[in-house]
Design a protein around this motif. Structure first.
Motif, mmCIF file in Angstrom:
data_model
loop_
_atom_site.group_PDB
_atom_site.id
_atom_site.type_symbol
_atom_site.label_atom_id
_atom_site.label_comp_id
_atom_site.label_asym_id
_atom_site.label_seq_id
_atom_site.Cartn_x
_atom_site.Cartn_y
_atom_site.Cartn_z
ATOM 1 N N LYS A 69 44.039 -56.288 26.120
ATOM 2 C CA LYS A 69 43.061 -56.524 26.789
ATOM 3 C C LYS A 69 41.694 -56.523 26.175
ATOM 4 O O LYS A 69 41.520 -55.780 25.329
ATOM 5 N N TRP A 70 40.689 -57.687 26.419
ATOM 6 C CA TRP A 70 39.340 -57.694 26.038
ATOM 7 C C TRP A 70 38.380 -56.925 26.811
ATOM 8 O O TRP A 70 38.542 -56.997 28.224
ATOM 9 N N GLU A 71 37.939 -55.876 26.395
ATOM 10 C CA GLU A 71 36.729 -55.334 26.993
ATOM 11 C C GLU A 71 35.338 -55.558 26.745
ATOM 12 O O GLU A 71 35.132 -56.004 25.427
ATOM 13 N N LYS A 72 34.646 -55.703 27.731
ATOM 14 C CA LYS A 72 33.075 -56.256 27.355
ATOM 15 C C LYS A 72 32.140 -55.023 27.146
ATOM 16 O O LYS A 72 32.128 -53.865 27.505
ATOM 17 N N PHE A 73 31.313 -55.319 25.904
ATOM 18 C CA PHE A 73 30.130 -54.431 25.328
ATOM 19 C C PHE A 73 29.031 -55.195 25.500
ATOM 20 O O PHE A 73 29.284 -56.390 25.169
ATOM 21 N N VAL A 74 28.034 -54.562 25.910
ATOM 22 C CA VAL A 74 26.715 -55.482 26.110
ATOM 23 C C VAL A 74 25.650 -54.512 25.130
ATOM 24 O O VAL A 74 25.918 -53.426 24.824
ATOM 25 N N VAL A 90 29.836 -58.530 23.269
ATOM 26 C CA VAL A 90 30.791 -58.319 22.317
ATOM 27 C C VAL A 90 32.306 -58.069 23.119
ATOM 28 O O VAL A 90 32.244 -57.203 23.972
ATOM 29 N N ALA A 91 33.245 -58.841 22.763
ATOM 30 C CA ALA A 91 34.312 -58.569 23.417
ATOM 31 C C ALA A 91 35.099 -57.738 22.300
ATOM 32 O O ALA A 91 35.521 -58.174 21.170
ATOM 33 N N LYS A 94 40.018 -55.236 17.250
ATOM 34 C CA LYS A 94 39.495 -56.675 16.968
ATOM 35 C C LYS A 94 38.186 -56.712 17.826
ATOM 36 O O LYS A 94 38.203 -56.233 18.836
ATOM 37 N N TYR A 95 37.133 -57.550 17.378
ATOM 38 C CA TYR A 95 36.160 -57.989 18.265
ATOM 39 C C TYR A 95 35.674 -59.271 17.860
ATOM 40 O O TYR A 95 35.970 -59.944 16.719
ATOM 41 N N VAL A 96 35.024 -59.722 18.921
ATOM 42 C CA VAL A 96 34.321 -61.090 18.720
ATOM 43 C C VAL A 96 33.039 -61.125 19.584
ATOM 44 O O VAL A 96 32.791 -60.767 20.626
ATOM 45 N N LYS A 97 32.089 -61.716 19.225
ATOM 46 C CA LYS A 97 30.826 -61.948 19.525
ATOM 47 C C LYS A 97 30.815 -63.271 20.681
ATOM 48 O O LYS A 97 31.181 -64.277 20.062
ATOM 49 N N VAL A 98 30.478 -63.085 21.897
ATOM 50 C CA VAL A 98 30.513 -64.272 22.841
ATOM 51 C C VAL A 98 29.285 -64.644 23.123
ATOM 52 O O VAL A 98 28.147 -63.815 23.446
ATOM 53 N N LEU A 111 40.362 -65.368 24.942
ATOM 54 C CA LEU A 111 39.796 -65.355 23.646
ATOM 55 C C LEU A 111 40.865 -65.437 22.413
ATOM 56 O O LEU A 111 41.917 -64.682 22.786
ATOM 57 N N ASP A 112 40.442 -66.027 21.413
ATOM 58 C CA ASP A 112 41.351 -66.288 20.419
ATOM 59 C C ASP A 112 41.194 -65.042 19.657
ATOM 60 O O ASP A 112 40.383 -64.959 18.744
ATOM 61 N N PRO A 113 42.477 -64.132 19.321
ATOM 62 C CA PRO A 113 42.406 -63.028 18.419
ATOM 63 C C PRO A 113 42.384 -63.365 17.114
ATOM 64 O O PRO A 113 41.832 -62.727 16.154
#
Length: 226
Positions: free
Chosen positions: A108-113, A101-102, A90-94, A58-60
């Motif tokens: 590292k990107w961690e997954k949030f549901v 949300v990552a 930082k966070y991004v919605k996928v 993912l692009d920071p």
């Protein structure tokens, strides 16, 4: 003496200014143990950490920075807030079949549901709320409610469908008629972040409503059905 006094005041003022510049809007107990699951509020919805590290890139630069860190014992209530000690995260919605949300944790990107994220069938359709997915914490609270039903003298306890679950936060409503094992519960024991859990089919009287502590997951009491 006068010069010394002026110098001392200047030094103290400098220390105060530096301290103010370095101060972050972070709760004092951030270094303590987390009372809740790590969470973030995005687009008005609460997303909880799964602990899963994403392998996708993912692009920071396209990510947003969290807006505020709240106490670890609380849940975020405003856009971009988190409840874990990473004020520069930082966070991004996928957007996929099921949005998530990552959050960039370290490198590292961690997954949030989503807190309520119903599983989808093979045809991509989401089931109704009766079969909605529960977080591990919510499932523990529900299990305690079901055990309460099993041991209770509720007249309809054998007809309550324990697969039909609805959970919401208690909020600021008045809970004057919550009954525990020793009688009516003091309404001050119900926190706005505690859970009101309804189990069963509400179109008739074959259901039960409980208030559960959202930190210990224990049953505070039940609300009689009129």
């Amino acid at each position: 003496m006068k010069k010394f006094t002026i110098l001392l005041i200047s030094i103290l003022l400098g220390i105060f200014i530096i301290g103010c510049d370095q101060k972050k809007e972070v709760p004092e107990n951030l270094d303590g143990p987390c009372d809740r699951r790590p969470a973030i509020l995005v687009d008005g919805e609460l997303y909880l950490s799964t602990g899963e590290i994403l392998l996708v890139e993912l692009d920071p630069d396209a990510a947003k920075t969290v807006t505020k860190v709240v106490q670890s014992s609380n849940l975020p209530t405003k856009e971009g807030e988190i409840n874990f000690p990473m004020p520069e995260a930082k966070y991004v919605k996928v957007m996929e079949d099921s949005a998530y949300v990552a959050v960039l944790v370290g490198q590292k990107w961690e997954k949030f549901v989503r807190e309520f994220d119903p599983p989808r069938s093979e045809d991509g359709k989401a089931p109704d709320e009766a079969t909605m997915h529960l977080t591990a914490d919510q499932q523990m609270a529900v299990d305690h409610c079901i055990e309460f039903i099993r041991k209770s003298s509720f007249g309809a306890k054998d007809r309550i469908d324990t697969k039909r679950i609805e959970i919401k936060e208690a909020g600021n409503a008045a809970y004057e008629s919550v009954y525990g094992e020793d009688g009516i519960v003091d309404e001050k024991e119900v926190d706005p972040t505690d859970w009101v859990i309804t189990i069963g089919e509400t179109s008739d009287h074959d259901y039960a409503v409980f208030v559960c502590d959202s930190i210990t997951f224990e049953v505070i009491g039940y609300i009689p059905i009129e």
